[in-house]
Write an enzyme that holds these catalytic residues in place. Structure first.
Site, PDB file in Angstrom:
ATOM      1  N   GLY A 271       0.759  -1.241   0.000  1.00 26.22           N
ATOM      2  CA  GLY A 271       0.000   0.000   0.000  1.00 26.22           C
ATOM      3  C   GLY A 271       0.786   1.287   0.000  1.00 26.22           C
ATOM      4  O   GLY A 271       0.181   2.369  -0.023  1.00 26.22           O
ATOM      5  N   GLY A 272       2.113   1.230   0.000  1.00 23.95           N
ATOM      6  CA  GLY A 272       2.888   2.462   0.041  1.00 23.95           C
ATOM      7  C   GLY A 272       2.681   3.338  -1.179  1.00 23.95           C
ATOM      8  O   GLY A 272       2.396   4.537  -1.067  1.00 23.95           O
ATOM      9  N   CYS A 389      11.061  -3.740  -8.612  1.00 29.37           N
ATOM     10  CA  CYS A 389      12.192  -3.474  -7.722  1.00 29.37           C
ATOM     11  C   CYS A 389      13.296  -4.476  -8.053  1.00 29.37           C
ATOM     12  O   CYS A 389      13.781  -5.220  -7.186  1.00 29.37           O
ATOM     13  CB  CYS A 389      11.775  -3.576  -6.269  1.00 29.37           C
TER      14      CYS A 389
END
Length: 451
Positions: A271-272, A389
């Site tokens: 959720g960032g 990432c």
């Protein structure tokens, strides 16, 4: 740095106590990581909650350093013991790993590191294993770090990779993209724990509230040492913890020209990015739909978004490869795809030894499928941000270049203030260049003529 010699004595006769809470917590955390595939940060949080700040800091130092050097310590233990690791109990191997890290990397006198680890073995396992722990660690202690480097170079073809604290295949993935002269700096950066980055929820908090030093490129965050939970805005949900690289990915999507319409975060957990995107969408008069496959991770997304009651961002648990929404529905779509995480090894040191090349064979087809779903969900003229990432070619540029029905936007031109980040038309961040995770970003437009 906390005093690493945690061996304790009490009473007039100097009897050793059996209580060493920092080392016990470090051992239990490492067992959770190696036996149960736990994340180091989550396991540490669980096992250090009752510790003093001093003990928690030392336990964190022990676990993080041991995880970074796991492959190296395994090679040293096998060489010192003259036996394969599989001949030892897994719990004994974890004790030896912690002991080897103290002997070779921390300022712990040899006799104290050996004695403390033997006592830990007695306490958490059984007196029966103390003999083998003592014998192997004494042999480890017979050489310093330089001595072991020399010995391993004679014994193993992968010694240089182990001494750099990375598996060879990960080093090769970085070397495929970086100039040879930069590779040592990249590996060194992965071995340095990062200072936490904090991020505001736009219009719910101000960057000045967070303290710390403003980030170099993201206008939404700061670099702040200490416990993020002690920052009022974080504790109140008006700010969070998020690497600057992730902040820049969300910001880039918001900066590209796109038609009006709702936004989608296709793989939103935990959720960032969704929390930052929700605020950016609200600033443009739009709303965000955040979708996450796993219900427990969808709950984390909802928690991250709870501070936006007026804009009502919606969170659903749904499979991104089987859309729960009509095609051509969203003006902006973020796909932060599941990946190997090779760009976040600073923050997740255990992942470098957990991940294997074969993991790509499972992840890459999913990445292709999710990107096709993201493209289908995007309205004509809309924009997709494909992010991982990881810098690995197979899960970055090769996925994008196999996609159909899109035009590639020059991502580095969208964030021109970031130097040395262009990877062709893509954006590639690096820990040693930018102080961020090694985030990859491709920005894609669905042509207006596409139906």
């Amino acid at each position: 740095m906390p005093n690493p010699d945690r061996s304790r004595r009490s009473g007039s006769r100097g009897r050793r106590t059996t209580s060493d809470p920092a080392r016990v917590a470090a051992y239990r955390t490492l067992r959770a990581i190696t036996a149960d595939d736990a994340y180091a940060n989550l396991a540490l949080a669980e096992h250090t909650t009752e510790l003093s700040a001093r003990d928690a800091a030392f336990a964190t130092q022990l676990v993080s350093g041991t995880c970074r050097g796991l492959g190296l310590y395994d090679a040293i233990i096998a060489s010192a013991g003259g036996r394969p690791l599989r001949s030892l109990q897994p719990a004994v191997v974890d004790l030896l790993r912690l002991g080897a890290h103290q002997l070779l990397e921390l300022r712990v006198p040899s006799h104290a590191a050996v004695a403390a680890t033997v006592e830990l073995a007695r306490q958490v396992l059984s007196p029966r294993v103390t003999g083998v722990v003592n014998a192997i660690l004494r042999k480890v202690a017979a050489l310093d770090a330089d001595g072991w480097a020399t010995r391993l170079r004679k014994e193993r073809t992968d010694a240089e990779a182990l001494l750099a604290r990375h598996p060879q295949w990960i080093i090769e993935a970085y070397a495929d993209l970086l100039p040879a002269a930069e590779l040592p700096a990249m590996l060194a950066a992965n071995n340095e724990p990062p200072v936490p980055h904090l991020v505001v929820r736009p219009r719910l908090a101000e960057v000045a509230e967070l303290g710390g030093r403003p980030l170099r490129w993201s206008p939404f965050g700061v670099e702040a040492s200490g416990n993020p939970g002690d920052v009022p805005a974080v504790a109140q949900g008006r700010a969070g913890v998020q690497d600057e690289g992730s902040q820049l990915v969300a910001w880039a999507l918001a900066r590209v020209a796109a038609p009006q319409g709702p936004w989608l975060d296709l793989c939103a957990g935990p959720g960032g990015k969704a929390a930052l995107l929700a605020g950016l969408a609200r600033d443009q008069g739009e709303r965000l739909l955040a979708s996450e496959l796993q219900p427990h991770r969808a709950a984390l997304v909802a928690k991250a978004l709870v501070s936006y009651p007026d804009s009502k961002p919606m969170v659903i648990a749904a499979d991104g490869t089987r859309p729960a929404w009509p095609a051509n529905s969203f003006s902006r779509v973020l796909l932060d795809a599941p990946c190997t995480g090779l760009g976040a090894l600073r923050r997740r040191p255990e992942a470098r030894w957990r991940r294997k090349p074969a993991d790509l064979d499972a992840l890459v087809p999913l990445q292709h499928e999710l990107l096709a779903s993201a493209i289908a969900a995007t309205a004509p003229g809309g924009v997709i941000a494909y992010a991982t990432c990881s810098p690995h070619r197979r899960e970055t540029s090769e996925v994008v270049e196999a996609a159909e029905g899109i035009e590639i936007i020059d991502a580095s031109a969208v964030l021109p203030e970031i130097p040395d980040a262009a990877r062709g038309l893509y954006l590639q961040l690096w820990p040693h260049r930018h102080g961020t995770d090694a985030m990859f970003l491709a920005l894609l437009r669905k042509p207006a003529a596409t139906q």
